[in-house]
Design an enzyme around this catalytic site. Structure first.
Site, PDB file in Angstrom:
ATOM      1  N   HIS A 262       0.836  -1.199   0.000  1.00  0.00           N
ATOM      2  CA  HIS A 262       0.000   0.000   0.000  1.00  0.00           C
ATOM      3  C   HIS A 262       0.876   1.256   0.000  1.00  0.00           C
ATOM      4  O   HIS A 262       1.026   1.917  -1.011  1.00  0.00           O
ATOM      5  CB  HIS A 262      -0.929  -0.039   1.211  1.00  0.00           C
ATOM      6  CG  HIS A 262      -1.998   1.013   1.232  1.00  0.00           C
ATOM      7  ND1 HIS A 262      -2.296   1.820   0.143  1.00  0.00           N
ATOM      8  CD2 HIS A 262      -2.857   1.406   2.212  1.00  0.00           C
ATOM      9  CE1 HIS A 262      -3.279   2.641   0.466  1.00  0.00           C
ATOM     10  NE2 HIS A 262      -3.631   2.412   1.707  1.00  0.00           N
ATOM     11  N   HIS A 301      -2.708  -0.723 -11.644  1.00  0.00           N
ATOM     12  CA  HIS A 301      -3.422  -0.259 -10.459  1.00  0.00           C
ATOM     13  C   HIS A 301      -4.656  -1.124 -10.259  1.00  0.00           C
ATOM     14  O   HIS A 301      -5.239  -1.618 -11.235  1.00  0.00           O
ATOM     15  CB  HIS A 301      -3.815   1.209 -10.612  1.00  0.00           C
ATOM     16  CG  HIS A 301      -4.274   1.856  -9.346  1.00  0.00           C
ATOM     17  ND1 HIS A 301      -5.572   1.772  -8.904  1.00  0.00           N
ATOM     18  CD2 HIS A 301      -3.597   2.600  -8.426  1.00  0.00           C
ATOM     19  CE1 HIS A 301      -5.677   2.446  -7.757  1.00  0.00           C
ATOM     20  NE2 HIS A 301      -4.506   2.949  -7.448  1.00  0.00           N
ATOM     21  N   ASP A 357       2.674   6.171  -7.917  1.00  0.00           N
ATOM     22  CA  ASP A 357       3.923   5.828  -7.248  1.00  0.00           C
ATOM     23  C   ASP A 357       5.123   5.854  -8.181  1.00  0.00           C
ATOM     24  O   ASP A 357       6.263   5.910  -7.715  1.00  0.00           O
ATOM     25  CB  ASP A 357       3.813   4.438  -6.622  1.00  0.00           C
ATOM     26  CG  ASP A 357       2.706   4.367  -5.586  1.00  0.00           C
ATOM     27  OD1 ASP A 357       2.717   5.203  -4.668  1.00  0.00           O
ATOM     28  OD2 ASP A 357       1.832   3.494  -5.710  1.00  0.00           O
TER      29      ASP A 357
END
Length: 422
Positions: A262, A301, A357
């Site tokens: 996460h 994702h 990210d």
């Protein structure tokens, strides 16, 4: 979309009609129609556990909206505290409302002196995120009135306190880990600039942050403020459904964010880019991923099946940061990796696009943050999203979370005394 679907019960041959509600099956109606049955849904990938008016995501189109406002517009024009107010209140603040909210947050940025002594109990090499989980949970003992969750004024007061104190706790954690003296909040600075001051200020010296770097922090805070029902937000709702105080809920959410699947994804991207090493090695790395040797970190994702809109914004912002800090050689590798991957049918067919990210870690690294601080940096802005969901859940009078399970253990059996077991 049809308003209902027809399902045939293979046990009886009876056909039943199940209504479609807001794009899904209403579990309450399902239970009436097929008593004794429930869905087996590992990871809740097909289960809506709540109704929410906070964040909208269209993963197919790559859309993210806070309270109806496109993330692109908020990132370009808003401050983080404007966005926090929007998430909490449902509307953008007027100038007077924003001034009052900023003043309220600024007035709660200090932490109790005993919290500093609490920090001294950690080992010198403790992970900052593990420390933050403990610190936030400990705050519940400093504010016992926070347990009065039925009082709107009390809830708001502690919501503001948490948003205000998270940067202070984060910076204090870093200063402890690096053996540097604690820096107190500065009420004359903006939310983001104050955080940078507490992180980097040298004692006795005035602190001045480059406006481009302050804006980059604001931007990252806005983009990370909320993201619908992710693991940590769901944790906040589950813990909150037991009517725990908000500090305990945010501590639990931080613990979920601590998990590498996460909150640690951008750190994994940096390690991947460093392992590639040079631009020339990018094609070979991509080929190795296609052959099943390794993983393309920062691509794909759980929700987005298109380019993550946050990644587009961060990609653009990276150049502004590197104009000030100097270029990070890993950026060239990242850009080449994106170029090669997005031209390859292997990744296109699997709808693997860069996510938030992929570039955020590069910016954090350029700003001077050590990689172990990355999940802490994630937690600071996400606190406003967690608390928006916590307040919404309480307003909705949500039942305590209690999912079912599919039992796979032994059938009923009788106890055998120890003397009779061979």
């Amino acid at each position: 979309m049809p308003e209902s679907i027809t399902i045939t019960d293979n046990r009886t041959g009876q056909a039943i009609e199940v209504p479609i509600v807001e794009g899904g099956v209403n579990a309450a109606e399902w239970s009436k129609l097929l008593p004794g049955l429930w869905f087996y849904d590992p990871g809740f990938s097909a289960t809506a556990e709540c109704e929410s008016a906070i964040t909208y995501i269209d993963g197919e189109a790559g859309v993210l909206e806070y309270r109806g406002y496109p993330i692109e517009q908020l990132a370009e024009q808003a401050s983080y505290l404007e966005v926090a107010y929007l998430l909490l209140k449902g509307e953008l603040p007027t100038p007077a409302q924003l001034d009052a909210f900023v003043a309220e947050v600024t007035g709660h940025t200090f932490i109790h002196e005993n919290v500093k002594r609490f920090l001294e109990g950690f080992h010198y090499d403790a992970h900052p995120m593990g420390m933050l989980v403990s610190e936030v949970g400990a705050l519940s003992t400093f504010y016992p009135d926070a347990k009065d969750i039925e009082d709107p004024a009390t809830r708001w007061n502690h919501t503001v306190r948490l948003i205000a104190k998270m940067p202070t706790l984060a910076a204090a954690t870093h200063r402890f880990c690096s053996g540097r003296p604690f820096v107190y909040p500065d009420a004359s600075l903006s939310f983001a600039e104050n955080f940078l001051s507490m992180m980097w200020k040298t004692s006795g010296q005035p602190f001045e942050a480059d406006p481009a770097l302050v804006r980059a922090v604001e931007l990252l805070f806005i983009l990370h403020a909320d993201h619908e029902q992710n693991c940590s937000t769901t944790t906040m709702r589950v813990v909150g459904s037991a009517h725990a105080d908000p500090y305990s809920g945010v501590a639990a959410a931080c613990a979920a964010l601590y998990g590498p699947r996460h909150g640690g994804a951008n750190e994994a991207v940096l390690r991947m880019l460093a392992s590639i090493g040079t631009l020339d090695e990018v094609p070979a790395f991509v080929q190795s991923v296609k052959e099943g040797h390794g993983r393309l970190q920062g691509f794909g994702h759980r929700v987005y099946k298109n380019y993550d809109p946050r990644a587009k914004i961060i990609r653009k912002a990276a150049y502004d940061v590197f104009d000030v800090t100097g270029k990070n050689p890993l950026l060239d590798i990242a850009l080449k990796l994106e170029e090669v991957a997005l031209a390859d049918d292997y990744f296109i067919s699997r709808r693997l696009y860069p996510n938030v990210d992929f570039y955020s870690g590069l910016i954090y690294q350029a700003l001077g943050f050590p990689v172990e601080m990355f999940p802490v940096l994630f937690a600071i802005p996400r606190t406003s999203g967690w608390l928006a969901h916590w307040n919404e859940m309480l307003d909705h009078k949500t039942k305590i979370a209690r999912p079912r399970q599919l039992y796979t253990g032994s059938p009923r059996r009788d106890f055998v005394p120890l003397s009779g077991r061979s």
